[in-house]
Write a protein that holds these residues in place. Structure first.
Motif, short mmCIF file in Angstrom:
data_model
loop_
_atom_site.label_atom_id
_atom_site.label_comp_id
_atom_site.label_asym_id
_atom_site.label_seq_id
_atom_site.Cartn_x
_atom_site.Cartn_y
_atom_site.Cartn_z
N ILE A 79 0.82 -1.41 0.26
CA ILE A 79 0.06 0.03 -0.10
C ILE A 79 0.85 1.30 0.15
CG2 ILE A 79 -1.73 1.38 1.28
CD1 ILE A 79 -2.92 -1.34 2.13
N THR A 80 1.75 1.44 0.67
CA THR A 80 2.88 2.37 0.66
C THR A 80 3.53 2.74 -0.63
OG1 THR A 80 3.34 1.94 3.04
CG2 THR A 80 4.68 3.41 1.91
N ARG A 81 3.98 1.43 -1.21
CA ARG A 81 4.42 1.60 -2.66
C ARG A 81 3.31 2.31 -3.48
NH1 ARG A 81 9.06 -0.56 -5.83
NH2 ARG A 81 9.72 -0.84 -3.91
N ARG A 101 -5.14 9.45 4.21
CA ARG A 101 -5.62 8.10 4.51
C ARG A 101 -4.77 7.13 4.89
NH1 ARG A 101 -8.81 6.04 -0.69
NH2 ARG A 101 -7.05 6.70 -1.71
N LEU A 102 -3.22 7.22 4.45
CA LEU A 102 -2.46 6.50 4.83
C LEU A 102 -2.31 6.35 6.33
CD1 LEU A 102 0.78 6.94 2.47
CD2 LEU A 102 -0.49 4.71 2.90
N GLN A 103 -2.41 7.57 7.21
CA GLN A 103 -2.28 7.66 8.26
C GLN A 103 -3.54 7.45 9.24
OE1 GLN A 103 -0.25 11.42 9.29
NE2 GLN A 103 0.25 10.72 11.44
N ILE A 133 -6.82 -9.19 -3.60
CA ILE A 133 -7.86 -9.60 -4.64
C ILE A 133 -8.51 -8.14 -5.37
CG2 ILE A 133 -8.75 -11.86 -4.00
CD1 ILE A 133 -11.05 -10.52 -3.10
N LEU A 134 -8.23 -7.27 -4.70
CA LEU A 134 -8.43 -5.79 -5.18
C LEU A 134 -7.36 -4.97 -4.89
CD1 LEU A 134 -11.91 -5.21 -3.53
CD2 LEU A 134 -11.41 -6.19 -6.02
N PHE A 135 -7.11 -3.84 -5.68
CA PHE A 135 -6.19 -3.05 -5.80
C PHE A 135 -6.63 -1.52 -6.22
CE2 PHE A 135 -1.76 -3.12 -4.24
CZ PHE A 135 -1.62 -1.83 -4.54
N THR A 136 -7.85 -1.35 -5.68
CA THR A 136 -8.36 0.02 -6.12
C THR A 136 -8.48 1.06 -4.81
OG1 THR A 136 -9.48 -0.82 -7.98
CG2 THR A 136 -10.18 1.25 -7.25
N PHE A 137 -7.57 1.99 -4.68
CA PHE A 137 -7.95 2.89 -3.47
C PHE A 137 -8.73 4.02 -3.77
CE2 PHE A 137 -3.86 0.61 -3.03
CZ PHE A 137 -4.31 -0.11 -1.73
#
Length: 137
Positions: A79-81, A101-103, A133-137
């Motif tokens: 996620i950080t990447r 949102r990261l924090q 299975i998902l990678f949409t933020f």
């Protein structure tokens, strides 16, 4: 002791690796920063491997805990990447300002990334961990 904001990336990582970093300061933000440091230094797969090795060692030897979660550690790194690749900022603090949102909403990012709540499992898992299975933020 310097505050964590005054520590260089090298100092922070070294203290965590050596298990001399104060456990009471080992926070969500520190785990994000650790992922950011490792993502800057390595390709994604190596960053994940290093993050897992360092964090598991820290959990065992500094925190005296068996609650290391390999899937969550991978999520931190991935996620950080993702956010690093979608930003032009050069510092960790600026990344957090650009993507708060990261924090403040990381739990939901993890649920979105994996498609289910991995946070309920807090023990070291088997190597055949389901991929996101998902990678949409």
């Amino acid at each position: 002791m310097n505050t964590t904001n005054e520590m260089t990336d090298r100092e922070l990582l070294k203290q965590i690796e050596n298990c001399t970093f104060p456990p009471e300061l080992f926070t969500h933000e520190i785990m994000l920063r650790m992922s950011w440091i490792l993502n800057q230094k390595y390709d994604l797969e190596t960053a994940i491997k290093k993050n897992c090795e360092i964090k598991e060692n820290y959990f065992i030897n500094a925190l005296h805990s068996n609650k290391f979660n390999i899937t969550l550690t991978k999520a931190y790194t991935e996620i950080t990447r993702h956010f690093m690749e979608n930003s032009s900022v050069k510092t960790f603090d600026k990344l957090l300002k650009e993507f708060p949102r990261l924090q403040y909403n990381f739990k939901d990012l993890v649920k979105t990334h994996f498609g289910y709540n991995i946070l309920k499992i807090h023990r070291k898992e088997e190597p055949n961990i389901p991929r996101p299975i998902l990678f949409t933020f």
